[in-house]
Motif scaffolding. Structure first.
Motif, mmCIF file in Angstrom:
data_model
loop_
_atom_site.group_PDB
_atom_site.id
_atom_site.type_symbol
_atom_site.label_atom_id
_atom_site.label_comp_id
_atom_site.label_asym_id
_atom_site.label_seq_id
_atom_site.Cartn_x
_atom_site.Cartn_y
_atom_site.Cartn_z
ATOM 1 N N ASN A 24 0.822 -1.218 0.000
ATOM 2 C CA ASN A 24 0.000 0.000 0.000
ATOM 3 C C ASN A 24 0.849 1.258 0.000
ATOM 4 O O ASN A 24 0.502 2.243 -0.661
ATOM 5 N N GLY A 76 -4.897 -5.576 -4.033
ATOM 6 C CA GLY A 76 -3.786 -4.723 -4.448
ATOM 7 C C GLY A 76 -3.822 -4.411 -5.932
ATOM 8 O O GLY A 76 -3.457 -3.313 -6.353
ATOM 9 N N LYS A 79 -6.386 -1.708 -6.379
ATOM 10 C CA LYS A 79 -5.849 -0.429 -5.902
ATOM 11 C C LYS A 79 -4.796 0.112 -6.861
ATOM 12 O O LYS A 79 -4.740 1.316 -7.121
#
Length: 143
Positions: A24, A76, A79
């Motif tokens: 992140n 992920g 994102k």
């Protein structure tokens, strides 16, 4: 500046290939760099403003979210698609996601032949390929 974003995309791909994770913090750093460009220059790396960047983020997430919902992609990956969409903005995000989808489809076909149809792929390489191609080639079509 484009070179730094390309290096980031390559690093994300390698990280995902090795660990099957996209950190992140790496997405936050890239998004903050893109927001910094927007604040400083009034436009991002693909020449769009805030509205286009936010539209690009939504496009990236909406295109890849179904893959996450059917458990073929990780969170992920979704994102990362949103971050790439934010960096590129609206139409450029659509083009990059199209390139990424074609690349991921080719990867899936090869993996299916090698490992079987249930093999999960690290999609960051395909997403990064779409991002880098779109940055270097420019618009794929014009209105």
């Amino acid at each position: 500046m484009t070179g730094l974003f390309v290096a980031w995309a390559v690093a994300i791909s390698v990280w995902d290939l090795r660990t099957r994770r996209i950190p992140n913090w790496s997405l936050v750093v890239a998004a903050l760099a893109g927001a910094g460009l927007l604040l400083h220059q009034g436009q991002g790396i693909a020449g769009v403003g805030w509205l286009g960047s936010l539209a690009g983020a939504a496009i990236g997430v909406l295109i890849w979210l179904p893959g996450y919902l059917v458990k073929k992609l990780g969170a992920g990956d979704v994102k990362l698609a949103g971050c790439i969409g934010f960096l590129l903005g609206g139409l450029a995000a659509v083009e990059a996601m199209w390139i990424a989808a074609v690349a991921l489809g080719a990867m899936a076909a090869i993996a299916s032949l090698s490992f079987g149809p249930s093999h999960r792929l690290p999609a960051a390489a395909a997403l990064s390929a779409g991002f880098v191609v779109r940055l270097w080639v420019g618009p794929l079509w014009t209105a």
